[in-house]
Each structure stands twice: as structure tokens, then as C-alpha cells.
Design a protein around this motif. Structure first.
Motif, PDB file in Angstrom:
ATOM      1  N   GLN A  77     -13.624  -9.668  10.882  1.00 39.85           N
ATOM      2  CA  GLN A  77     -14.514 -10.600  10.303  1.00 39.85           C
ATOM      3  C   GLN A  77     -13.067 -10.798   8.934  1.00 39.85           C
ATOM      4  OE1 GLN A  77     -17.640  -7.504  10.487  1.00 39.85           O
ATOM      5  NE2 GLN A  77     -18.392  -9.759  10.891  1.00 39.85           N
ATOM      6  N   THR A  78     -13.976 -11.226   7.596  1.00 36.90           N
ATOM      7  CA  THR A  78     -13.360 -11.559   6.469  1.00 36.90           C
ATOM      8  C   THR A  78     -14.439 -10.778   5.643  1.00 36.90           C
ATOM      9  OG1 THR A  78     -15.008 -13.905   6.133  1.00 36.90           O
ATOM     10  CG2 THR A  78     -12.832 -13.920   7.085  1.00 36.90           C
ATOM     11  N   ALA A  79     -13.267 -10.950   4.463  1.00 39.49           N
ATOM     12  CA  ALA A  79     -13.973  -9.350   3.699  1.00 39.49           C
ATOM     13  C   ALA A  79     -13.906 -10.397   2.391  1.00 39.49           C
ATOM     14  CB  ALA A  79     -14.338  -7.709   3.635  1.00 39.49           C
ATOM     15  N   VAL A  80     -13.981 -10.219   1.022  1.00 35.48           N
ATOM     16  CA  VAL A  80     -13.503 -10.922  -0.336  1.00 35.48           C
ATOM     17  C   VAL A  80     -14.199  -8.917  -1.361  1.00 35.48           C
ATOM     18  CG1 VAL A  80     -14.548 -11.998  -2.551  1.00 35.48           C
ATOM     19  CG2 VAL A  80     -14.015 -12.772  -0.517  1.00 35.48           C
ATOM     20  N   VAL A  81     -13.254  -8.874  -1.506  1.00 38.10           N
ATOM     21  CA  VAL A  81     -12.932  -7.480  -2.797  1.00 38.10           C
ATOM     22  C   VAL A  81     -12.878  -7.865  -4.165  1.00 38.10           C
ATOM     23  CG1 VAL A  81     -12.412  -5.782  -3.251  1.00 38.10           C
ATOM     24  CG2 VAL A  81     -12.657  -6.583  -0.987  1.00 38.10           C
ATOM     25  N   ILE A  82     -13.980  -7.739  -4.523  1.00 41.89           N
ATOM     26  CA  ILE A  82     -14.424  -8.341  -6.670  1.00 41.89           C
ATOM     27  C   ILE A  82     -13.598  -7.453  -7.075  1.00 41.89           C
ATOM     28  CG2 ILE A  82     -15.715  -8.957  -8.088  1.00 41.89           C
ATOM     29  CD1 ILE A  82     -17.709  -9.623  -6.020  1.00 41.89           C
ATOM     30  N   GLY A  83     -12.796  -7.454  -7.751  1.00 37.41           N
ATOM     31  CA  GLY A  83     -12.237  -6.030  -8.737  1.00 37.41           C
ATOM     32  C   GLY A  83     -10.695  -5.586  -8.167  1.00 37.41           C
ATOM     33  N   GLY A  84      -9.978  -5.613  -9.283  1.00 38.36           N
ATOM     34  CA  GLY A  84      -8.405  -5.258  -8.903  1.00 38.36           C
ATOM     35  C   GLY A  84      -7.796  -4.331  -9.160  1.00 38.36           C
ATOM     36  N   GLY A  85      -9.202  -2.537  -9.370  1.00 38.09           N
ATOM     37  CA  GLY A  85      -9.157  -1.151 -10.229  1.00 38.09           C
ATOM     38  C   GLY A  85      -8.652  -0.661  -8.307  1.00 38.09           C
ATOM     39  N   ILE A  86      -8.229   0.799  -9.357  1.00 43.90           N
ATOM     40  CA  ILE A  86      -7.979   1.229  -7.593  1.00 43.90           C
ATOM     41  C   ILE A  86      -9.455   1.236  -6.264  1.00 43.90           C
ATOM     42  CG2 ILE A  86      -8.956   3.388  -8.822  1.00 43.90           C
ATOM     43  CD1 ILE A  86      -6.018   5.089  -7.290  1.00 43.90           C
ATOM     44  N   ALA A  87     -10.456   1.321  -7.175  1.00 44.47           N
ATOM     45  CA  ALA A  87     -11.154   0.516  -5.891  1.00 44.47           C
ATOM     46  C   ALA A  87     -11.146   0.041  -5.598  1.00 44.47           C
ATOM     47  CB  ALA A  87     -12.518   1.396  -6.247  1.00 44.47           C
ATOM     48  N   GLY A  88     -11.025  -1.105  -5.621  1.00 46.07           N
ATOM     49  CA  GLY A  88     -10.871  -2.512  -5.393  1.00 46.07           C
ATOM     50  C   GLY A  88      -9.426  -2.679  -4.231  1.00 46.07           C
ATOM     51  N   LEU A  89      -8.332  -1.895  -4.728  1.00 50.61           N
ATOM     52  CA  LEU A  89      -7.363  -2.255  -3.677  1.00 50.61           C
ATOM     53  C   LEU A  89      -7.013  -0.978  -3.306  1.00 50.61           C
ATOM     54  CD1 LEU A  89      -4.890  -1.930  -7.051  1.00 50.61           C
ATOM     55  CD2 LEU A  89      -5.566  -3.518  -5.579  1.00 50.61           C
ATOM     56  N   THR A 115     -10.155  -0.152  -1.216  1.00 50.96           N
ATOM     57  CA  THR A 115     -11.074  -0.872  -0.059  1.00 50.96           C
ATOM     58  C   THR A 115     -10.385  -1.564   0.686  1.00 50.96           C
ATOM     59  OG1 THR A 115     -12.814  -0.532  -1.749  1.00 50.96           O
ATOM     60  CG2 THR A 115     -13.204  -2.115  -0.467  1.00 50.96           C
ATOM     61  N   ALA A 116      -9.475  -2.985  -0.297  1.00 50.69           N
ATOM     62  CA  ALA A 116      -8.312  -3.766   0.392  1.00 50.69           C
ATOM     63  C   ALA A 116      -7.935  -3.411   1.322  1.00 50.69           C
ATOM     64  CB  ALA A 116      -7.788  -4.887  -0.511  1.00 50.69           C
ATOM     65  N   ALA A 117      -6.914  -2.362   1.032  1.00 51.73           N
ATOM     66  CA  ALA A 117      -5.736  -1.516   1.842  1.00 51.73           C
ATOM     67  C   ALA A 117      -7.078  -1.286   3.101  1.00 51.73           C
ATOM     68  CB  ALA A 117      -5.932  -0.553   1.407  1.00 51.73           C
ATOM     69  N   LEU A 118      -8.351  -0.206   2.794  1.00 56.62           N
ATOM     70  CA  LEU A 118      -8.887   0.220   4.184  1.00 56.62           C
ATOM     71  C   LEU A 118      -9.232  -0.932   5.017  1.00 56.62           C
ATOM     72  CD1 LEU A 118     -10.715   3.226   2.310  1.00 56.62           C
ATOM     73  CD2 LEU A 118      -8.001   3.274   4.104  1.00 56.62           C
ATOM     74  N   LEU A 119     -10.300  -2.058   4.427  1.00 54.48           N
ATOM     75  CA  LEU A 119     -10.442  -2.814   4.541  1.00 54.48           C
ATOM     76  C   LEU A 119      -9.651  -3.827   6.067  1.00 54.48           C
ATOM     77  CD1 LEU A 119     -13.970  -4.405   2.704  1.00 54.48           C
ATOM     78  CD2 LEU A 119     -13.001  -2.227   4.918  1.00 54.48           C
ATOM     79  N   ALA A 120      -8.064  -3.928   5.467  1.00 58.96           N
ATOM     80  CA  ALA A 120      -7.426  -5.273   6.113  1.00 58.96           C
ATOM     81  C   ALA A 120      -6.571  -3.976   7.157  1.00 58.96           C
ATOM     82  CB  ALA A 120      -6.249  -4.888   4.736  1.00 58.96           C
ATOM     83  N   ARG A 121      -6.713  -2.709   7.052  1.00 62.70           N
ATOM     84  CA  ARG A 121      -5.607  -2.179   8.207  1.00 62.70           C
ATOM     85  C   ARG A 121      -7.479  -2.183   9.100  1.00 62.70           C
ATOM     86  NH1 ARG A 121      -1.093   1.847   9.104  1.00 62.70           N
ATOM     87  NH2 ARG A 121      -1.817   3.351  10.508  1.00 62.70           N
ATOM     88  N   GLU A 122      -8.566  -1.905   9.021  1.00 65.65           N
ATOM     89  CA  GLU A 122      -9.411  -1.991   9.949  1.00 65.65           C
ATOM     90  C   GLU A 122      -9.371  -3.977  10.436  1.00 65.65           C
ATOM     91  OE1 GLU A 122     -12.962  -0.244  11.112  1.00 65.65           O
ATOM     92  OE2 GLU A 122     -10.700   0.101  10.345  1.00 65.65           O
ATOM     93  N   GLY A 123      -8.824  -3.971  10.110  1.00 63.51           N
ATOM     94  CA  GLY A 123      -8.821  -5.528  10.804  1.00 63.51           C
ATOM     95  C   GLY A 123      -9.815  -6.627  10.264  1.00 63.51           C
ATOM     96  N   TYR A 124     -10.114  -6.546   8.792  1.00 65.83           N
ATOM     97  CA  TYR A 124     -10.270  -7.262   8.139  1.00 65.83           C
ATOM     98  C   TYR A 124      -9.515  -8.651   7.905  1.00 65.83           C
ATOM     99  CZ  TYR A 124     -14.962  -5.451   8.330  1.00 65.83           C
ATOM    100  OH  TYR A 124     -16.315  -5.053   8.794  1.00 65.83           O
ATOM    101  N   GLY A 125     -10.040  -9.979   7.800  1.00 68.91           N
ATOM    102  CA  GLY A 125      -8.902 -11.387   6.615  1.00 68.91           C
ATOM    103  C   GLY A 125      -9.277 -10.897   5.118  1.00 68.91           C
ATOM    104  N   VAL A 126      -8.982 -10.100   4.666  1.00 62.98           N
ATOM    105  CA  VAL A 126      -9.421  -9.287   2.968  1.00 62.98           C
ATOM    106  C   VAL A 126      -8.504 -10.467   1.843  1.00 62.98           C
ATOM    107  CG1 VAL A 126      -9.287  -7.478   1.364  1.00 62.98           C
ATOM    108  CG2 VAL A 126      -9.471  -7.188   3.750  1.00 62.98           C
ATOM    109  N   THR A 127      -9.206 -10.655   0.920  1.00 61.26           N
ATOM    110  CA  THR A 127      -9.205 -11.464   0.309  1.00 61.26           C
ATOM    111  C   THR A 127      -9.955 -10.616  -1.316  1.00 61.26           C
ATOM    112  OG1 THR A 127      -9.058 -14.065   1.198  1.00 61.26           O
ATOM    113  CG2 THR A 127      -9.047 -13.362  -1.713  1.00 61.26           C
TER     114      THR A 127
END
Length: 530
Positions: free
Chosen positions: A4-16, A18-30
Motif C-alpha cells: 500500500q501507499t502512505a503519505v506522511v505530513i511533516g518531516g520532524g522526528i515523528a514524521g521521519l 514514521t516514514a522509515a517504519l512504514l517503508a520498512r513495512e513495505g508501504y510506498g511512502v512519500t
């Protein structure tokens, strides 16, 4: 793997994270970050050979960082060069007593307390034993829970602790600490963590005495390269896992589609640095942005879990005035972390949080001098000072600027803080030795980070805004819309933001357990060895 795909809003530590964990999980992350660089409140600023961390500066709860890095298939040792600070911090008092150093060793700190007050060493031992037990309980039962399933809270060991937990929730931290030591400064050492939690010792539940386990027993660390190095490593892990990180992308709306029983998040609209409007479709939207901004600006009124009226009953925590100072010559009077405590704390905090808020003078200050530890943050023969002055969360106080060009209230607060440091620490020529000066005020936090009321840390950890009383990490009106960061569970601070990212993944997995996820997360399919 998700697919699946995911959009993460915000590049603070929480957003980064989250993007790392979801990408590791197999999501297509932007990931979309409105500013020119990632990091959010944990940013960095360079000028004339000085480099300042512009936000968090205390490395506590190391096991949370260790766990996050292991989830990503690596380790803290591989990613960061950590130094243990000794002293962990220095305390200056308005009454003129010699500074008090809190050391890296727990036994040494018991001796420090005993020297200040007879019997305080043994009292600290009892205090920290309870703090360690409460900390362990929080990690095992609360911090890694989404509270989507409350059954783990009914476990037998937790039920047996209910009377103690009730006391810790209902008794304020300052009163609890006063039951162990009489000396004002020692009580302040036990109570100051409340400020890191966005509140005051008389408003924070005494449950948060668990924080004293971290600095008085566990010690304070610092990542060489500053907290910018931490942000860089998490961003690199996200990119290596396949996430696309885009800066200069300001999200203006969360899009939804009609479905049953609730609308579902379907992507976002954003404007790039030129102002052009773009849309991204996604199966999941995660906002690591300020929750007030997310709910009241990015969603239509009918789809808001937290409409504007609910914020009228909430506490935004403090604002801050920051002063980033490059100083010529050495400052041996200071150490890496320094706390300046006024004697009358009640009056100090009443000025910030009371019915007629203003800027305290004198104020209880925090001063970080990372050049004590890290030679790369200042030119040779100079020091780097980061001064934090708690003030009301009030954008009308204004914004900061360079070399005294900020709004009047902000610059006056900075001037007063410089004079206070000079007098209390015995540095009579401090103001004359400043060669770089930049200030930041609540209006800057609102402009740069969409911070509710210009708050610096996030909603305060009062009883009504802690644990399962804090806003949850999933929208109740929009399926597929989740939240991460300091506005949601588990709360304020870099470790809490890392945990909030993991809670997003737990929510998507339907994992209602109370503990952290097993380590490591499976590697993306392309990285697996056949």
C-alpha cells in the motif's frame, strides 16, 4: 509486505521515523515537509562557524532510541557517537549558593544530595527506587500502547498497583517531591522535569517523578554532531528503506473519499516551493504535523475529531524565547547543560500559566553549551550558547530576529536572560563577548511549525492530557488518517515522538498490545536474502 501507499505530513522526528517504519513495512511512502530542510522543531542553524541545534538538546531514555534503531535493522552504536556527560548538568540558584553539579553516577548523586541536606541521600534512594519502578511500568504498560484495546490495562500486576497509581496521578509533582527533601534547590532538581513535559511541578502529576530515574540514575548523553546528526541518521534510514522525502512541500488539505461507515483518507493536496498545487493519492495518510493545525486547517469541519471548540479546554504548554549566542572566549563557569532556578518557583510559573500571563523576570532558564563537549559547533576559542526562556504560549509576544532585530518583548527577554546568566554564573563581560545573536519567539513557532498558540513543546502533560486522556493517534471521523508527534500519544519529547511513529504501525497492524514491536522489522522484500 503491505504493497500500500502512505503519505506522511511533516518531516520532524515523528514524521521521519514514521516514514522509515512504514517503508520498512513495505508501504510506498512519500513524506512532505513544508520547510527547506527536515527536522521540524529538532532543527539546526549555522552562522559564522557556529552550528546550533534549534530545539531538543537532552538525550534521555536511550533504550527508546536503541529499540527504534534495532527495528530498522541497525543499532545506536552504528548510527550515533554518544558521549555521557559528567556532570550531567549544573544548577545555579538565585540565592547565590555555589553551583550544584548533578553527576553521571547515581551513587554520586546520592552523595551530592546528602551534602546539601542531612538525610537527603537516603531520601533520594527511596525516591529513585519508586521512579525506576514507575518508569518500568510506563514503558511496559502505557508508552507503547495505542489504547485502542484497554484490556492490557486490566492485567493483574497493574490492578494491584492501582492505589499507588491513583496517588501518583492525583498528587502534584512538587508536593510529592516535598515529601522527600526540604531543601528548595533539591526539590527543584526533582521537579524541573515537569518543564520538559510542557507544564509546571504544581500541575504535573507526580507519576512523572519517573523522569528523575533518567537523569539522576541513568545519566545524560549527547550525540556528537548534535541532534542534527540524529535527524540526519533517521532521515537516511527512511530514504534507504525506500521513502521519498520531499521538502518545500506545504500540505494544504487532506483529501477523502466517501465510503462506509466513514469517509476514508485518499491523499493530500500540497503546494511546492513555487506555489504550484499538486495532489498525491495514498491508502494511508499520517500527519506528523501539529494536531490542532491538522484538524482545524487540513480537514473540513464535518470531519474533525478535534474541532476548534475542544481546543478551548486544552493546555498548549509553554511558549519559549530562544537566544542562540556565539560567544568569544571560553566560559568555564558553565557546563554542557545548565539550569538557572529562581527561588520562588510558584511565582515564576504563575507568571507563565496564570490568569494574567507574561514573561517572568527573573526567569528560570535553561542554558546549553554544547561546545563544552563538541568542538565542531563553534570556532576555536569560542563557545556556543543556546538559551531557553519559558514564556506563555502567545503568538502576540512576537517573533525573534538577528542582532536584536526581533520584536521588543522577545529581545527584552533575551537581554534579561543574558544579564541573569552573567550575574548568577559570574561572567561579568558576557554581553560584550557575544559575536552572534539570533532570537526566536512564539510567533516563529506558529509560522515555521504551525504550532498551536505558538507553543514550543506540544500540549502540556497535565492529568487531562496524559496517557489515554491525551488525543489518540487515529481519526474518529476519517478511516486511514493517523497522527504522530508531540500532540498525540504518548507525548512530548524525542523518545515519545519515536514511540508515536511505532504506534502508527501498531495501529495499522491492528496490534493492541501494550509493549513494543518485536525487533527487527522484517526487511523489505528486495533486501531479503533468498
Amino acid at each position: 509486505m503491505s504493497g500500500q501507499t502512505a503519505v506522511v505530513i511533516g518531516g520532524g522526528i515523528a514524521g521521519l521515523a514514521t516514514a522509515a517504519l512504514l517503508a520498512r513495512e513495505g508501504y510506498g511512502v512519500t513524506l512532505l515537509e513544508q520547510n527547506a530542510a527536515v527536522g521540524g522543531r529538532a532543527g539546526s542553524w549555522e552562522h559564522d562557524g557556529f552550528r546550533f541545534d534549534t530545539g531538543p538538546s537532552w538525550y534521555l531514555m536511550p533504550e527508546v532510541f536503541d529499540h527504534f534503531f534495532r527495528l530498522m535493522g541497525t543499532s545506536t552504536a552504528e548510527q550515533l557517537d554518544l558521549v555521557t556527560l559528567d556532570p550531567g548538568y549544573r544548577v545555579f540558584s538565585e540565592d547565590g549558593r555555589p553551583p550544584l553539579d548533578i553527576l553521571a553516577d547515581g551513587a554520586a548523586n546520592r552523595a551530592v544530595f546528602e551534602r546539601e541536606e542531612r538525610g537527603a541521600g537516603a531520601a533520594l534512594d527511596r525516591y529513585l527506587a519508586g521512579a525506576a519502578e514507575t518508569y518500568r511500568l510506563a514503558v511496559d504498560r502505557f508508552l507503547y500502547s495505542t489504547f485502542a484495546d484497554l484490556r492490557p490495562l486490566l492485567a493483574g500486576d497493574l490492578v494491584r498497583r492501582l492505589p499507588r497509581l491513583a496517588r501518583l496521578l492525583l498528587e502534584p509533582l512538587d508536593r510529592y517531591a516535598a515529601g522527600f527533601v526540604r531543601d528548595v534547590r533539591l526539590r527543584q532538581v526533582l521537579g524541573y522535569p515537569a518543564v520538559f513535559l510542557g507544564t509546571s511541578p504544581d500541575r504535573a502529576p507526580s507519576m512523572y517523578h519517573l523522569m528523575s530515574h533518567l537523569d539522576l540514575d541513568d545519566g545524560v548523553r549527547y550525540p556528537l554532531g548534535g541532534f542534527a546528526a540524529l535527524i540526519d541518521r533517521i532521515a537516511a534510514l527512511a530514504a534507504d528503506a525506500g521513502a521519498r522525502l520531499q521538502t518545500g512541500a506545504r500540505v494544504v488539505a487532506i483529501r477523502t473519499t466517501d465510503s462506509s461507515p466513514r469517509p476514508r483518507a485518499s491523499g493530500v493536496d500540497y503546494r511546492d516551493a513555487s506555489g504550484a498545487l499538486h495532489s498525491i493519492d495514498a491508502d494511508v495518510v499520517v500527519s506528523g504535523a501539529d494536531l490542532h493545525h491538522t484538524e482545524t486547517v487540513l480537514l473540513p469541519e464535518a470531519l474533525r475529531t478535534h474541532p476548534e471548540k475542544t481546543w478551548e479546554r486544552r493546555d498548549p504548554g509553554p511558549g519559549v524565547v530562544l537566544a542562540m549566542l556565539g560567544v568569544r572566549g571560553r566560559l568555564p563557569q558553565l557546563t554542557h547543560h545548565n539550569l538557572f532556578f529562581t527561588t520562588d518557583w510558584k511565582a515564576n510559573f504563575e507568571t507563565i500559566y496564570g490568569p494574567d500571563p507574561g514573561i517572568p523576570d527573573p526567569a528560570s532558564l535553561y542554558v546549553c553549551m554544547p561546545s563544552e563537549t563538541d568542538p565542531d559547533v563553534a570556532p576555536e576559542g569560542h563557545e556556543n550558547l543556546f538559551v531557553l526562556i519559558p514564556v506563555p504560549a502567545d503568538v502576540s509576544l512576537g517573533a525573534g530576529g538577528m542582532n536584536g532585530a526581533g520584536d521588543r518583548a522577545i529581545e527584552r527577554a533575551a537581554d534579561a536572560a543574558i544579564a541573569q546568566i552573567s550575574a548568577w554564573a559570574g561572567i561579568p563581560d558576557l554581553a560584550d563577548r557575544i559575536v552572534v545573536r539570533r532570537t526566536v519567539g512564539p510567533e516563529d513557532f506558529a509560522t515555521e511549525f504551525n504550532a498551536w498558540s505558538g507553543g514550543a513543546l506540544g500540549p502540556a502533560h497535565t492529568l487531562r492530557q496524559s496517557a489515554f486522556f491525551r488525543p489518540g493517534n487515529a481519526s474518529k471521523k476519517v478511516d486511514g488518517l493517523l497522527y504522530a508527534g508531540c500532540s498525540t500519544i504518548p507525548g512530548i519529547g524525542l523518545p515519545m515522538c519515536l514511540i508515536s511513529a511505532e504506534l502508527v504501525l501498531k495501529r495499522l497492524r491492528g496490534d493492541g498490545g501494550a509493549g513494543p514491536l518485536p525487533e527487527p522489522l522484517p526487511a523489505p522484500q528486495a533486501e531479503r536474502v533468498p
